[in-house]
Design a protein around this motif. Structure first.
Motif, PDB file in Angstrom:
ATOM      1  N   PHE A 163       0.833  -1.210   0.000  1.00  0.00           N
ATOM      2  CA  PHE A 163       0.000   0.000   0.000  1.00  0.00           C
ATOM      3  C   PHE A 163       0.867   1.261   0.000  1.00  0.00           C
ATOM      4  CE2 PHE A 163      -2.414   3.277   2.317  1.00  0.00           C
ATOM      5  CZ  PHE A 163      -3.499   3.390   1.459  1.00  0.00           C
ATOM      6  N   PHE A 164       1.924   1.270   0.822  1.00  0.00           N
ATOM      7  CA  PHE A 164       2.812   2.431   0.891  1.00  0.00           C
ATOM      8  C   PHE A 164       3.513   2.660  -0.442  1.00  0.00           C
ATOM      9  CE2 PHE A 164       7.121   4.064   1.628  1.00  0.00           C
ATOM     10  CZ  PHE A 164       6.805   5.314   2.156  1.00  0.00           C
ATOM     11  N   LEU A 165       4.027   1.596  -1.051  1.00  0.00           N
ATOM     12  CA  LEU A 165       4.705   1.750  -2.333  1.00  0.00           C
ATOM     13  C   LEU A 165       3.749   2.204  -3.424  1.00  0.00           C
ATOM     14  CD1 LEU A 165       7.015  -1.399  -2.266  1.00  0.00           C
ATOM     15  CD2 LEU A 165       7.705   0.990  -2.008  1.00  0.00           C
ATOM     16  N   TYR A 166       2.497   1.758  -3.366  1.00  0.00           N
ATOM     17  CA  TYR A 166       1.493   2.188  -4.347  1.00  0.00           C
ATOM     18  C   TYR A 166       1.172   3.671  -4.181  1.00  0.00           C
ATOM     19  CZ  TYR A 166      -2.889   2.484  -6.905  1.00  0.00           C
ATOM     20  OH  TYR A 166      -3.877   2.858  -7.768  1.00  0.00           O
ATOM     21  N   LYS A 167       1.026   4.125  -2.938  1.00  0.00           N
ATOM     22  CA  LYS A 167       0.715   5.528  -2.672  1.00  0.00           C
ATOM     23  C   LYS A 167       1.882   6.452  -3.043  1.00  0.00           C
ATOM     24  CE  LYS A 167      -3.408   5.839  -1.093  1.00  0.00           C
ATOM     25  NZ  LYS A 167      -4.401   6.625  -1.820  1.00  0.00           N
ATOM     26  N   GLU A 168       3.103   5.958  -2.924  1.00  0.00           N
ATOM     27  CA  GLU A 168       4.282   6.742  -3.298  1.00  0.00           C
ATOM     28  C   GLU A 168       4.568   6.668  -4.795  1.00  0.00           C
ATOM     29  OE1 GLU A 168       6.258   8.789  -1.425  1.00  0.00           O
ATOM     30  OE2 GLU A 168       4.720   8.490   0.132  1.00  0.00           O
ATOM     31  N   GLU A 169       3.694   6.005  -5.537  1.00  0.00           N
ATOM     32  CA  GLU A 169       3.757   5.873  -6.993  1.00  0.00           C
ATOM     33  C   GLU A 169       5.074   5.264  -7.473  1.00  0.00           C
ATOM     34  OE1 GLU A 169       2.785   9.682  -8.637  1.00  0.00           O
ATOM     35  OE2 GLU A 169       0.768   9.634  -7.802  1.00  0.00           O
ATOM     36  N   VAL A 170       5.484   4.207  -6.797  1.00  0.00           N
ATOM     37  CA  VAL A 170       6.651   3.448  -7.236  1.00  0.00           C
ATOM     38  C   VAL A 170       6.225   2.599  -8.420  1.00  0.00           C
ATOM     39  CG1 VAL A 170       8.322   1.687  -6.584  1.00  0.00           C
ATOM     40  CG2 VAL A 170       7.646   3.441  -4.933  1.00  0.00           C
ATOM     41  N   ASN A 171       6.928   2.698  -9.522  1.00  0.00           N
ATOM     42  CA  ASN A 171       6.542   2.002 -10.755  1.00  0.00           C
ATOM     43  C   ASN A 171       7.446   0.808 -11.026  1.00  0.00           C
ATOM     44  OD1 ASN A 171       4.438   3.769 -11.321  1.00  0.00           O
ATOM     45  ND2 ASN A 171       5.834   5.244 -12.242  1.00  0.00           N
ATOM     46  N   ASP A 172       7.658  -0.023 -10.031  1.00  0.00           N
ATOM     47  CA  ASP A 172       8.472  -1.227 -10.207  1.00  0.00           C
ATOM     48  C   ASP A 172       7.531  -2.434 -10.185  1.00  0.00           C
ATOM     49  OD1 ASP A 172      10.422  -3.107 -10.347  1.00  0.00           O
ATOM     50  OD2 ASP A 172      11.452  -2.513  -8.503  1.00  0.00           O
ATOM     51  N   GLU A 173       7.169  -2.897 -11.374  1.00  0.00           N
ATOM     52  CA  GLU A 173       6.199  -3.983 -11.494  1.00  0.00           C
ATOM     53  C   GLU A 173       6.720  -5.285 -10.891  1.00  0.00           C
ATOM     54  OE1 GLU A 173       5.533  -4.152 -15.649  1.00  0.00           O
ATOM     55  OE2 GLU A 173       4.557  -2.189 -15.716  1.00  0.00           O
ATOM     56  N   TYR A 174       8.018  -5.542 -11.045  1.00  0.00           N
ATOM     57  CA  TYR A 174       8.589  -6.782 -10.525  1.00  0.00           C
ATOM     58  C   TYR A 174       8.613  -6.798  -8.993  1.00  0.00           C
ATOM     59  CZ  TYR A 174       9.943  -7.761 -15.309  1.00  0.00           C
ATOM     60  OH  TYR A 174       9.913  -8.009 -16.649  1.00  0.00           O
ATOM     61  N   LEU A 175       8.792  -5.624  -8.392  1.00  0.00           N
ATOM     62  CA  LEU A 175       8.746  -5.533  -6.929  1.00  0.00           C
ATOM     63  C   LEU A 175       7.349  -5.857  -6.425  1.00  0.00           C
ATOM     64  CD1 LEU A 175      10.024  -4.800  -4.207  1.00  0.00           C
ATOM     65  CD2 LEU A 175       9.388  -2.429  -4.673  1.00  0.00           C
ATOM     66  N   PHE A 176       6.328  -5.287  -7.053  1.00  0.00           N
ATOM     67  CA  PHE A 176       4.950  -5.578  -6.661  1.00  0.00           C
ATOM     68  C   PHE A 176       4.615  -7.060  -6.877  1.00  0.00           C
ATOM     69  CE2 PHE A 176       4.304  -0.953  -7.253  1.00  0.00           C
ATOM     70  CZ  PHE A 176       3.770  -0.678  -6.005  1.00  0.00           C
ATOM     71  N   MET A 177       5.089  -7.609  -7.986  1.00  0.00           N
ATOM     72  CA  MET A 177       4.825  -9.011  -8.274  1.00  0.00           C
ATOM     73  C   MET A 177       5.503  -9.904  -7.228  1.00  0.00           C
ATOM     74  SD  MET A 177       5.563 -11.222 -11.762  1.00  0.00           S
ATOM     75  CE  MET A 177       5.562  -9.718 -12.695  1.00  0.00           C
ATOM     76  N   ALA A 178       6.722  -9.567  -6.858  1.00  0.00           N
ATOM     77  CA  ALA A 178       7.445 -10.368  -5.863  1.00  0.00           C
ATOM     78  C   ALA A 178       6.761 -10.271  -4.502  1.00  0.00           C
ATOM     79  CB  ALA A 178       8.883  -9.888  -5.762  1.00  0.00           C
ATOM     80  N   LEU A 179       6.304  -9.088  -4.115  1.00  0.00           N
ATOM     81  CA  LEU A 179       5.627  -8.935  -2.827  1.00  0.00           C
ATOM     82  C   LEU A 179       4.286  -9.669  -2.789  1.00  0.00           C
ATOM     83  CD1 LEU A 179       6.409  -5.193  -2.029  1.00  0.00           C
ATOM     84  CD2 LEU A 179       7.293  -7.209  -0.848  1.00  0.00           C
ATOM     85  N   ILE A 180       3.566  -9.643  -3.889  1.00  0.00           N
ATOM     86  CA  ILE A 180       2.286 -10.354  -3.942  1.00  0.00           C
ATOM     87  C   ILE A 180       2.512 -11.862  -3.897  1.00  0.00           C
ATOM     88  CG2 ILE A 180       0.306 -10.854  -5.426  1.00  0.00           C
ATOM     89  CD1 ILE A 180       0.394  -7.864  -6.236  1.00  0.00           C
ATOM     90  N   LEU A 181       3.528 -12.352  -4.611  1.00  0.00           N
ATOM     91  CA  LEU A 181       3.834 -13.784  -4.539  1.00  0.00           C
ATOM     92  C   LEU A 181       4.293 -14.186  -3.146  1.00  0.00           C
ATOM     93  CD1 LEU A 181       5.631 -14.353  -7.962  1.00  0.00           C
ATOM     94  CD2 LEU A 181       3.380 -15.185  -7.259  1.00  0.00           C
ATOM     95  N   LEU A 182       5.035 -13.315  -2.481  1.00  0.00           N
ATOM     96  CA  LEU A 182       5.445 -13.580  -1.108  1.00  0.00           C
ATOM     97  C   LEU A 182       4.242 -13.592  -0.180  1.00  0.00           C
ATOM     98  CD1 LEU A 182       7.880 -13.967   0.763  1.00  0.00           C
ATOM     99  CD2 LEU A 182       7.963 -11.498   1.028  1.00  0.00           C
TER     100      LEU A 182
END
Length: 77
Positions: A55-74
């Protein structure tokens, strides 16, 4: 046979059974150690931490798709 410090013997299978009982009781205690429950879904502290991080990374508009994918898989594992 297993010899202890006092010279008495104890069958090794009895020793293994007591170790297994202690280990399984610790595992059961860890399984019931959830932080929050919503509609039958048990959330542990690390799950909540990952959700807050996403949620924090989304609100800060971080555009790293692989980071989001890795966190969701985790989070799903």
């Amino acid at each position: 046979m297993v010899y202890n410090n006092f010279g008495s013997t104890k069958p090794s299978n009895t020793l293994n059974k007591t170790k297994n009982i202690k280990a399984s009781s610790k595992i059961e205690e860890a399984k019931d150690d959830y932080f929050f429950e919503v509609f039958g879904l048990k959330l542990y502290f690390d799950d909540i931490l990952i959700i807050c991080l996403i949620f924090f990374l989304y609100k800060e508009e971080v555009n790293d798709e692989y980071l989001f994918m890795a966190l969701i898989l985790l989070l799903l594992s």
